[in-house]
Enzyme design. Structure first.
Site, PDB file in Angstrom:
ATOM      1  N   ASP A  67      44.704 -20.375  97.040  1.00  0.00           N
ATOM      2  CA  ASP A  67      44.664 -19.300  98.027  1.00  0.00           C
ATOM      3  C   ASP A  67      45.685 -18.209  97.718  1.00  0.00           C
ATOM      4  O   ASP A  67      46.549 -18.378  96.850  1.00  0.00           O
ATOM      5  CB  ASP A  67      44.869 -19.857  99.452  1.00  0.00           C
ATOM      6  CG  ASP A  67      46.033 -20.852  99.545  1.00  0.00           C
ATOM      7  OD1 ASP A  67      46.883 -20.859  98.639  1.00  0.00           O
ATOM      8  OD2 ASP A  67      46.079 -21.608 100.521  1.00  0.00           O
ATOM      9  N   ASN A 136      48.691 -27.889 111.075  1.00  0.00           N
ATOM     10  CA  ASN A 136      47.467 -27.981 111.886  1.00  0.00           C
ATOM     11  C   ASN A 136      46.332 -28.655 111.101  1.00  0.00           C
ATOM     12  O   ASN A 136      45.177 -28.565 111.489  1.00  0.00           O
ATOM     13  CB  ASN A 136      47.041 -26.589 112.369  1.00  0.00           C
ATOM     14  CG  ASN A 136      46.739 -25.642 111.215  1.00  0.00           C
ATOM     15  OD1 ASN A 136      46.653 -26.060 110.058  1.00  0.00           O
ATOM     16  ND2 ASN A 136      46.567 -24.365 111.524  1.00  0.00           N
ATOM     17  N   HIS A 138      45.313 -27.902 108.059  1.00  0.00           N
ATOM     18  CA  HIS A 138      44.545 -27.062 107.123  1.00  0.00           C
ATOM     19  C   HIS A 138      44.776 -27.499 105.674  1.00  0.00           C
ATOM     20  O   HIS A 138      45.803 -28.075 105.326  1.00  0.00           O
ATOM     21  CB  HIS A 138      44.795 -25.565 107.330  1.00  0.00           C
ATOM     22  CG  HIS A 138      46.101 -25.019 106.871  1.00  0.00           C
ATOM     23  ND1 HIS A 138      46.729 -23.973 107.495  1.00  0.00           N
ATOM     24  CD2 HIS A 138      46.915 -25.351 105.830  1.00  0.00           C
ATOM     25  CE1 HIS A 138      47.842 -23.685 106.857  1.00  0.00           C
ATOM     26  NE2 HIS A 138      47.978 -24.508 105.845  1.00  0.00           N
ATOM     27  N   GLU A 143      41.468 -23.030 108.053  1.00  0.00           N
ATOM     28  CA  GLU A 143      42.105 -23.261 109.340  1.00  0.00           C
ATOM     29  C   GLU A 143      41.213 -24.092 110.264  1.00  0.00           C
ATOM     30  O   GLU A 143      39.990 -24.164 110.057  1.00  0.00           O
ATOM     31  CB  GLU A 143      42.400 -21.906 109.994  1.00  0.00           C
ATOM     32  CG  GLU A 143      43.435 -21.067 109.245  1.00  0.00           C
ATOM     33  CD  GLU A 143      44.866 -21.522 109.473  1.00  0.00           C
ATOM     34  OE1 GLU A 143      45.131 -22.736 109.419  1.00  0.00           O
ATOM     35  OE2 GLU A 143      45.730 -20.645 109.697  1.00  0.00           O
TER      36      GLU A 143
HETATM   37  C1  GLP Z   1      50.336 -22.949 103.379  1.00  0.00           C
HETATM   38  C2  GLP Z   1      49.320 -23.005 102.206  1.00  0.00           C
HETATM   39  C3  GLP Z   1      48.772 -24.385 102.035  1.00  0.00           C
HETATM   40  C4  GLP Z   1      49.911 -25.379 102.149  1.00  0.00           C
HETATM   41  C5  GLP Z   1      50.395 -25.400 103.565  1.00  0.00           C
HETATM   42  C6  GLP Z   1      51.632 -26.257 103.776  1.00  0.00           C
HETATM   43  O1  GLP Z   1      49.987 -22.088 104.374  1.00  0.00           O
HETATM   44  N1  GLP Z   1      48.240 -22.101 102.325  1.00  0.00           N
HETATM   45  O2  GLP Z   1      48.100 -24.481 100.785  1.00  0.00           O
HETATM   46  O3  GLP Z   1      49.455 -26.675 101.811  1.00  0.00           O
HETATM   47  O4  GLP Z   1      50.564 -24.125 104.101  1.00  0.00           O
HETATM   48  O5  GLP Z   1      52.772 -25.621 103.313  1.00  0.00           O
HETATM   49  P1  GLP Z   1      54.151 -26.363 103.136  1.00  0.00           P
HETATM   50  O6  GLP Z   1      53.981 -27.283 101.993  1.00  0.00           O
HETATM   51  O7  GLP Z   1      55.155 -25.281 102.870  1.00  0.00           O
HETATM   52  O8  GLP Z   1      54.410 -27.071 104.415  1.00  0.00           O
END
Ligand code: GLP
Length: 241
Positions: A67, A136, A138, A143
């Site tokens: 992403d 959440n 995702h 989402e």
């Molecule tokens: C972000 C990314 C995800 C990631 C998630 C968790 O928004 N788009 O790919 O897995 O949130 O992030 P973190 O590892 O910093 O908690």
């Protein structure tokens, strides 16, 4: 599905790196699906270490990131282009033309999404997809919703994600409201999926993904239907299982 528990985030990173390394040793021209966020940083550090020690060669590999934020300059400290360069690409021997991150600044974002899905297909599909998980539930930026979206698409970020990712930006107003994300179908098409979750703020999302119904309200729950999925968790993320 397999669930493995570790004492620390560093150990989760080591285990993930070992599985990625095994993939690259078995198939040097593997297509890797990569993730951003804080969760994969220990994994990337371990991969860099293995590369420096001469154990791991990325020269034939191809990567596709999950992403990218929309309308954030690639040089912005919070862009996923920059994150990947700083956390991995600049430190291993991946050919720059073999690394792919969606272009969130494309004029025609829908066309960019189709192009990105086609590029993955042309590369032969993803052999191993590394994933984090949002608070959440995702995956990528898919989402919570009443449906699973198959292909790469433009996403409107939820309040929860904007708040979670605000820590990387100066103010909450600076967090982009939209992103491009691989769809759940594209993620599920990967031959193998590796999800890493660390920290107690992921415990509820992990519990829902593993223990509750398969439901697009927790997008990661669909991973249970994948034939080859491994969850690597530290004790805090696994606390509610
Ligand atoms: C972000 C990314 C995800 C990631 C998630 C968790 O928004 N788009 O790919 O897995 O949130 O992030 P973190 O590892 O910093 O908690």
């Amino acid at each position: 599905m397999q669930v493995h528990l570790y004492d620390s985030a560093e150990q989760v990173g080591q285990a993930a790196a070992i599985l990625i390394a095994a993939q690259l040793i078995q198939k040097p021209a593997a297509v890797l699906g990569l993730a951003t966020g804080s969760s994969p940083i220990p994994t990337y550090q371990e991969l860099i270490r293995m590369h420096r020690e001469g154990v791991l060669d990325f020269s034939s590999a191809t990567t596709f990131n999950l992403d990218e934020y929309c309308k954030l300059p690639v040089e912005h400290p919070c862009s996923y282009h920059r994150f990947m360069r700083e956390q991995l690409f600049d430190h291993v021997n991946l050919a720059p033309e073999s690394t792919h991150v969606p272009n969130g600044n494309a004029e025609d974002l829908a066309a960019e999404c189709s192009r990105y899905d086609r590029a993955i297909s042309r590369a032969g599909g993803i052999d191993l997809q590394l994933l984090g998980i949002g608070r959440n539930g995702h995956i990528g930026f898919n989402e919570p919703s009443d449906q699973f979206v198959y292909g790469c698409h433009v996403v409107r970020l939820t309040k929860s994600t904007i708040e979670a990712n605000r820590r990387f930006f100066d103010t909450e107003a600076d967090v982009p409201r939209e992103a491009i994300s691989l769809g759940v179908g594209s993620i599920m098409n990967a031959k193998r999926v590796l999800l890493i979750a660390t920290g107690d703020d992921k415990a509820e999302a992990v519990r829902k993904a593993i223990r509750e119904d398969i439901d697009p309200a927790t997008q990661a729950s669909i991973l249970r239907t994948h034939p080859n999925v491994v969850f690597l968790l530290d004790r805090a993320a696994a606390a509610r299982l």
